[in-house]
Design an enzyme around this catalytic site. Structure first.
Site, PDB file in Angstrom:
ATOM      1  N   LYS A  79       0.829  -1.217   0.000  1.00 52.71           N
ATOM      2  CA  LYS A  79       0.000   0.000   0.000  1.00 52.71           C
ATOM      3  C   LYS A  79       0.855   1.255   0.000  1.00 52.71           C
ATOM      4  O   LYS A  79       0.438   2.303  -0.498  1.00 52.71           O
ATOM      5  CB  LYS A  79      -0.987  -0.015   1.165  1.00 52.71           C
ATOM      6  CG  LYS A  79      -1.977  -1.183   1.043  1.00 52.71           C
ATOM      7  CD  LYS A  79      -3.406  -0.852   1.359  1.00 52.71           C
ATOM      8  CE  LYS A  79      -4.268  -1.982   0.817  1.00 52.71           C
ATOM      9  NZ  LYS A  79      -5.615  -2.037   1.272  1.00 52.71           N
TER      10      LYS A  79
ATOM     11  N   LYS B 195      -4.015 -10.433  -7.246  1.00 57.29           N
ATOM     12  CA  LYS B 195      -5.191 -10.742  -6.433  1.00 57.29           C
ATOM     13  C   LYS B 195      -6.377  -9.877  -6.879  1.00 57.29           C
ATOM     14  O   LYS B 195      -6.194  -8.694  -7.159  1.00 57.29           O
ATOM     15  CB  LYS B 195      -4.848 -10.442  -4.966  1.00 57.29           C
ATOM     16  CG  LYS B 195      -5.900 -10.849  -3.970  1.00 57.29           C
ATOM     17  CD  LYS B 195      -5.503 -10.437  -2.564  1.00 57.29           C
ATOM     18  CE  LYS B 195      -5.968  -9.034  -2.279  1.00 57.29           C
ATOM     19  NZ  LYS B 195      -6.777  -8.782  -1.123  1.00 57.29           N
TER      20      LYS B 195
ATOM     21  N   LYS C  24     -10.685  -5.267  -3.938  1.00 57.84           N
ATOM     22  CA  LYS C  24     -11.809  -4.352  -3.793  1.00 57.84           C
ATOM     23  C   LYS C  24     -11.455  -2.924  -4.198  1.00 57.84           C
ATOM     24  O   LYS C  24     -12.248  -2.232  -4.815  1.00 57.84           O
ATOM     25  CB  LYS C  24     -12.211  -4.411  -2.309  1.00 57.84           C
ATOM     26  CG  LYS C  24     -13.350  -3.591  -1.924  1.00 57.84           C
ATOM     27  CD  LYS C  24     -14.145  -4.120  -0.743  1.00 57.84           C
ATOM     28  CE  LYS C  24     -13.467  -4.939   0.308  1.00 57.84           C
ATOM     29  NZ  LYS C  24     -12.516  -4.180   1.128  1.00 57.84           N
TER      30      LYS C  24
END
Ligand code: ATP
Ligand code: LTN
Length: 331
Positions: free
Chosen positions: A114, A196, A199
């Site tokens: 992140k 992956k 969301k």
């Protein structure tokens, strides 16, 4: 509920729930909910480690609650709540911060990923994110935490923090175990099977729980497959097909061997259509019921209030015990 083992898990309202979070987490939450005392939350405090638009965050939180219920989590049998409604999480997190090492937080893969994605906002919350997650889990004395593969490292640090606290202050926390499904622990993006399905990442290869059937079918028909024509489970050599096989196995309730034999000799095109149809049928009732529930905001607000009160009853006990052990003066 007394005497049952305890489960805690949560999902961030950082975007629309994906097929990945459904297969990796929620489906297992539903299956485990008969046997355990379950606390399932929407971790809005975690979501703000990345900038969120307030109106969108509010809407995502209620939508996610409706989707939990629509997916089969009965609010009478499970404690469904919003993390920010239960102050005990942040109260415990502060104490646990003082039992967590700078170095171990710096090794967290999710933090590193992140930080690369949001270089302009590497905030302290992003860094201490796993401590709040440890608090979420430990405050309920959870035995089991059903999550996808990507959360394994966060479960390990949770166990380390709990053990460090217990070593310093005597047995206080239950040491939780992760529950990671054998099939579907890491659902990949349909366009980029090396990534992956996520969301917060908008991609044509992402399928969301609330997507319409025609959009789901389109995403599966366009899914990236591998060279060759065989439908065989081999994540290294055939990441695209292996990902589709896992999705189909979970949605059609079959083993990978059954999927292989069912589609032996059929082409990729027919297989992709079959996977799309299985996903449409799995998600259809969840979408329809959640849309109905979203029309009844008063009902959802009542579930939040009841859930928060029930969660706080358990969580506050742990905070009181921890604060006493730390030497804080009780009032
Ligand atoms: P974000 O993109 O905001 O980081 P996310 O898509 O990774 O979010 P989370 O809210 O972090 O989703 O995860 C919810 C739960 O679903 C976690 O238990 C996580 O391990 C699981 N999960 C998320 N994505 C997948 C996936 N692609 N495959 C399997 N499990 C997943
Ligand atoms: N870190 C998790 C979300 C999360 C969680 C939790 C999962 C926050 N608190 C407690 C299980 C238990 C994620 O990013 N998917």
């Amino acid at each position: 509920m007394d005497g049952k083992k305890v489960i805690l898990s949560g999902i961030q309202p950082s975007g629309a729930l994906t097929l990945g979070s459904y297969i990796g987490a929620i489906k297992n939450w539903v299956e485990l909910s008969e046997e355990y005392e379950c606390y399932y939350c929407i971790v809005d405090l975690h979501a703000i480690t990345v900038r969120q638009d307030p109106a969108t965050l509010r809407r995502n939180t209620l939508t996610q609650l409706a989707q939990y219920i629509a997916a089969g989590l009965d609010p009478n049998k499970n404690v469904l709540f919003v993390q920010s409604h239960v102050p005990a999480h942040t109260q415990l997190a502060w104490a646990l911060n003082c039992f967590t090492m700078f170095g171990e937080l710096g090794r967290m893969t999710q933090f590193k990923e992140k930080s690369v994605k949001n270089p302009e906002n590497i905030n302290a919350g992003l860094f201490t994110y796993p401590v709040l997650m440890a608090a979420d889990i430990l405050v309920y004395q959870a035995d089991l935490v059903p999550v996808g593969d990507d959360q394994k490292q966060h479960l390990e640090i949770t166990r380390d923090i709990a053990q460090r606290f217990n070593a310093a202050h005597g047995d206080t926390f239950k040491i939780p175990e992760p529950f990671i499904p054998k099939i579907g622990a890491r659902i990949m993006d349909l366009q980029e099977p090396e990534n992956k399905m996520s969301k917060s990442e908008i991609s044509a290869g992402r399928v969301c729980v609330g997507d319409r059937p025609e959009d789901i079918m389109r995403a599966f028909k366009r899914a990236v497959t591998d060279s060759g024509s065989e439908i065989r489970f081999d994540p290294e050599a055939k990441p695209g097909i292996s990902n589709l096989m896992q999705i189909y196995a979970v949605c059609a309730n079959k083993t990978l061997a059954e999927v292989e034999s069912e589609f032996s000799g059929s082409g990729y095109g027919a297989f992709k259509t079959a996977v799309g149809e299985a996903v449409v049928e799995t998600l259809r009732p969840i979408r329809e019921e959640s849309e109905r529930l979203l029309g009844d905001r008063a009902y959802l607000e009542k579930i939040c209030a009841d859930g928060a009160a029930r969660a706080a009853r358990t969580a506050d006990k742990t905070v009181r015990r921890v604060y006493k052990k730390l030497g804080f003066v009780a009032v």
